[in-house]
Design a protein around this motif. Structure first.
Motif, short mmCIF file in Angstrom:
data_model
loop_
_atom_site.label_atom_id
_atom_site.label_comp_id
_atom_site.label_asym_id
_atom_site.label_seq_id
_atom_site.Cartn_x
_atom_site.Cartn_y
_atom_site.Cartn_z
N HIS A 52 1.57 -2.90 -2.07
CA HIS A 52 2.25 -3.12 -3.35
C HIS A 52 3.77 -3.12 -3.18
O HIS A 52 4.48 -3.79 -3.92
N THR A 55 6.25 -6.43 -2.68
CA THR A 55 6.74 -7.37 -3.69
C THR A 55 8.26 -7.28 -3.85
O THR A 55 8.87 -8.16 -4.43
N PHE A 117 5.51 -8.12 -15.02
CA PHE A 117 5.91 -9.32 -14.27
C PHE A 117 7.14 -9.94 -14.93
O PHE A 117 8.10 -10.31 -14.25
N SER A 121 10.67 -10.00 -13.04
CA SER A 121 11.24 -11.29 -12.64
C SER A 121 12.60 -11.52 -13.28
O SER A 121 13.44 -12.17 -12.71
N ASN A 127 14.03 -13.12 -6.39
CA ASN A 127 12.83 -12.85 -5.59
C ASN A 127 11.58 -12.74 -6.46
O ASN A 127 10.89 -11.72 -6.47
N ASN A 129 8.40 -13.54 -6.30
CA ASN A 129 7.41 -14.02 -5.34
C ASN A 129 6.01 -14.00 -5.94
O ASN A 129 5.76 -13.36 -6.98
N GLY A 131 3.48 -12.58 -4.82
CA GLY A 131 2.93 -11.22 -4.76
C GLY A 131 3.22 -10.45 -6.03
O GLY A 131 2.37 -9.69 -6.53
N LEU A 132 4.42 -10.64 -6.57
CA LEU A 132 4.79 -9.96 -7.81
C LEU A 132 3.86 -10.40 -8.95
O LEU A 132 3.41 -9.61 -9.76
N TYR A 135 0.37 -8.93 -8.41
CA TYR A 135 0.35 -7.46 -8.33
C TYR A 135 -0.84 -6.85 -9.10
O TYR A 135 -1.57 -6.02 -8.56
#
Ligand code: AMP
Length: 339
Positions: A52, A55, A117, A121, A127, A129, A131-132, A135
């Motif tokens: 985790h 991210t 998110f 963001s 960044n 991404n 992955g974020l 999550y």
């Protein structure tokens, strides 16, 4: 003779801490202390959530060091690796495997609605991404792999837990009961701790000003220095009140670590000047963490031992996790690998 089926199965708890910053006394009060309490009653899976933490941008050496630190603190605060399953998330590849599968059972629109998110963001537009974005499905995998009944969470994770429940229910309905649908648990944790330099902001692992945050790794001199510099007010009375955030925060900290009520603390500090009060709060924190620091120092000097705990934890976690993966793969039509 005791038959296994006669023994009441303990409820399963899953919790994880991200090694994105060093642990603070806020983490201790808000999460770690409660993890020890829960371990007395439940079958607990506790992970260092290193996947985790990817991210956000990490210094690799810091991430590696913190993974050991977190494991050492898990044990130093009183978690017993024989009773609870203590492990590093990336050591159990099932997390990534189930996360991918769950991605395919989660709608883009659902993930896009997650407020964390959106917040993250906005805060780090350089960044954002994938992955974020994904999550919450990794978090759902963390929980569902162990068939967790209960997940201790703060308000900020409520929406993610709801999504995990939705995914579990969707999967169970489409195929057949596979996942335990987890309940959130809002434990009676200690009070929220605020920054010593800005008592209106939560004390956090990644605060810009480290002087406002007391880390579990801080040595006694550093702890004392931070408390002596803590922001107070222009008044002279040690009293818990909304218009005295600095003093109220210090009273909360003193009450938590000194083991007295706020009212008792106010009484103890009647007529006492702020400088003496701040010193006493610092001393209470130093004394509370003295044995924890000692055990932590011994453990961190013995990487071999910590790695043996990580290995045993990952093996134990994997046994449960891969049972779930096997069930999932079979139901969706993947041929489970022969293990
Ligand atoms: P974080 O460090 O923000 O990832 O949070 C990990 C856990 O520690 C969460 O359960 C938080 O609620 C708890 N926590 C973090 N900072 C504080 C704080 N200042 N006061 C109380 N609990 C905290």
């Amino acid at each position: 003779m005791a038959n296994e089926s006669n023994i009441e199965k303990k409820k399963v708890v899953f919790s994880a801490l991200k090694p994105t910053g060093d642990l603070t006394i806020g983490n201790y009060i808000g999460a770690l202390k409660n993890m020890v309490e829960m371990s007395k009653e439940y079958d607990c899976y506790y992970a260092v959530a290193d996947l985790h933490s990817l991210t956000v941008d990490n210094v690799p050496a810091d991430l590696r060091k913190r993974t050991y630190d977190f494991m050492a603190f898990f044990i130093a605060i009183g978690l017993d690796p024989e009773k609870s399953t203590l492990f590093v998330q990336s050591h159990v590849p099932a997390h990534s495997e189930l996360a991918w599968t769950l991605n395919c059972y989660t709608q883009y629109g659902e993930a896009k609605r997650m407020t964390q998110f959106k917040d993250k963001s906005q805060k780090a537009p350089e960044n954002v991404n994938v992955g974020l974005f994904a999550y919450p499905t990794l978090m759902a995998a963390d929980i569902l792999l162990y068939q967790a009944d209960l997940v201790p969470i703060g308000k900020d994770q409520k929406q993610h837990l709801e999504l995990a429940r939705t995914i579990a229910e969707r999967f169970n309905n489409k195929y057949s009961p596979t996942f335990v649908v987890p309940d959130g648990m809002f434990p009676k944790t200690g009070a929220k701790i605020y920054s010593l330099l800005d008592p209106t902001a939560k004390m956090g692992k990644t605060d810009d000003n480290a002087n406002g945050t007391v880390f579990l790794l801080d040595d006694p001199d550093t702890v004392m220095r931070k408390f002596k510099r803590a922001v107070t007010d222009s008044d002279t009375v040690v009293k818990f009140s909304a218009d005295k955030p600095g003093i109220s925060n210090l009273l909360t900290i003193y009450s938590t670590f000194g083991g007295v009520s706020i009212a008792e603390a106010e009484k103890q500090f009647e007529g006492v000047d702020y400088a003496t009060f701040k010193t006493r709060v610092g001393e209470a924190v130093v004394e509370y963490f003295r044995p924890i620091r000692k055990t932590y120092s011994e453990l961190i000097a013995d990487k071999g031992y910590l790695e043996s705990i990580m290995k045993a934890g990952a093996e134990k976690a994997s046994r449960t996790a891969y049972k779930t993966i096997a069930k999932v793969y079979r139901k969706i039509g993947l041929v489970p690998p022969v293990r």
